[in-house]
Design an enzyme around this catalytic site. Structure first.
Site, short mmCIF file in Angstrom:
data_model
loop_
_atom_site.label_atom_id
_atom_site.label_comp_id
_atom_site.label_asym_id
_atom_site.label_seq_id
_atom_site.Cartn_x
_atom_site.Cartn_y
_atom_site.Cartn_z
N ASP A 1 0.83 -1.20 0.00
CA ASP A 1 0.00 0.00 0.00
C ASP A 1 0.86 1.26 0.00
O ASP A 1 0.63 2.19 -0.76
CB ASP A 1 -0.98 0.01 1.20
CG ASP A 1 -0.31 -0.35 2.52
OD1 ASP A 1 0.92 -0.53 2.56
OD2 ASP A 1 -1.03 -0.44 3.53
N ASP B 1 7.03 3.55 3.38
CA ASP B 1 7.29 4.60 4.37
C ASP B 1 8.78 4.57 4.71
O ASP B 1 9.59 5.13 3.97
CB ASP B 1 6.38 4.32 5.58
CG ASP B 1 6.44 5.41 6.64
OD1 ASP B 1 6.78 6.55 6.31
OD2 ASP B 1 6.11 5.12 7.81
N ASP C 1 -5.05 1.96 7.49
CA ASP C 1 -5.81 2.14 8.72
C ASP C 1 -5.11 3.01 9.74
O ASP C 1 -3.90 3.23 9.67
CB ASP C 1 -6.06 0.77 9.37
CG ASP C 1 -4.77 0.19 9.97
OD1 ASP C 1 -3.75 0.13 9.25
OD2 ASP C 1 -4.78 -0.18 11.15
P1 IMP Z 1 7.52 0.74 6.25
O1 IMP Z 1 8.03 -0.63 6.62
O2 IMP Z 1 7.97 1.76 7.27
O3 IMP Z 1 7.85 1.16 4.84
O4 IMP Z 1 5.95 0.76 6.40
C1 IMP Z 1 5.23 -0.36 6.13
C2 IMP Z 1 3.80 -0.34 6.58
O5 IMP Z 1 3.50 0.65 7.56
C3 IMP Z 1 2.91 -0.02 5.42
O6 IMP Z 1 2.71 -1.15 4.60
C4 IMP Z 1 1.65 0.39 6.16
O7 IMP Z 1 0.91 -0.74 6.53
C5 IMP Z 1 2.18 1.10 7.38
N1 IMP Z 1 2.15 2.57 7.15
C6 IMP Z 1 3.19 3.37 6.83
N2 IMP Z 1 2.80 4.66 6.69
C7 IMP Z 1 1.46 4.67 6.93
C8 IMP Z 1 0.47 5.72 6.93
O8 IMP Z 1 0.72 6.91 6.68
N3 IMP Z 1 -0.82 5.31 7.21
C9 IMP Z 1 -1.15 4.04 7.51
N4 IMP Z 1 -0.26 3.02 7.51
C10 IMP Z 1 1.04 3.34 7.24
MG MG Z 2 0.89 -2.59 5.06
#
Ligand code: IMP
Ligand code: MG
Length: 185
Positions: A104, A107, A163
């Site tokens: 999705d 981040d 979410d």
């Molecule tokens: P990452 O591992 O930090 O890249 O983030 C992975 C997961 O964190 C994503 O797949 C989302 O499920 C969740 N996430 C990151 N940013 C957001 C946000 O702004 N809103 C909601 N979920 C987020």
């Molecule tokens: Mg996710």
């Protein structure tokens, strides 16, 4: 304020419309239809956040393509790599396959970086990542998405599968967190 919503204890304001999201998905689908024609890729969307995006994307794909949804469980580890990510529900063998990982949002990049690194052990032909949303200013792990719907600032967003503490996934458009001073967060 117009269109503001409350989820749990926080206020969110409209950020990206349903139409803008659908146009972004149109663009991704167009590229995938071109790049993967005749390649029969295996698509691995990461649950829960990707259910809506994957569904809308798949309706636009006119190529042979398979799908295998997974849920990720991450362990802080004993191993020197630090994290081992296990994909629950991954029944497909990816050896020699063209693989597309769908998430999705990218981040920090932690999830995708560790997951994709682990998958290379199975010797796929290729692995590319597809994300609906990309926060380039938040990314600290060495990964960039191969296909991006929309690049957004480092704000917490909600809706269209994403979410806040379990709620908000059913919203058809994207909202973002409003901070305590009523500014966009
Ligand atoms: P990452 O591992 O930090 O890249 O983030 C992975 C997961 O964190 C994503 O797949 C989302 O499920 C969740 N996430 C990151 N940013 C957001 C946000 O702004 N809103 C909601 N979920 C987020
Ligand atoms: Mg996710």
């Amino acid at each position: 304020m117009n269109g503001e919503i409350k989820v749990h204890d926080k206020y969110f304001v409209p950020f990206i419309t349903e139409e803008q999201l659908q146009q972004a998905i149109d663009r991704i689908a167009e590229m995938l239809n071109k790049d993967y024609a005749g390649k029969n890729p295996l698509c691995i969307p990461i649950l829960n956040g990707t259910f809506m995006f994957t569904s809308d994307l798949f309706k636009r794909l006119n190529i042979d393509i398979e799908v295998c949804f997974v849920k990720l469980a991450s362990y802080k580890g004993v191993q020197s790599t630090g994290h081992v990510i296990t994909a629950i529900g991954m029944e497909k063998n990816i050896t020699d396959r063209e693989v597309l990982i769908i998430d999705d949002i990218l981040d920090t990049g932690k999830t995708l970086h560790h997951f994709i690194s682990g998958l290379y052990q199975q010797k796929p032909k290729s692995i590319k990542s597809v994300v609906l949303l990309y926060k380039p200013d938040s990314t600290v792990y060495p990964i960039k998405p191969d296909y991006t719907g929309l690049s957004i600032p480092s704000k917490f967003v909600l809706g269209y599968g994403l979410d806040y503490d379990g709620l908000g996934r059913n919203l058809p458009s994207l909202y973002c967190l409003k901070d305590e001073n009523n500014n966009l967060s």
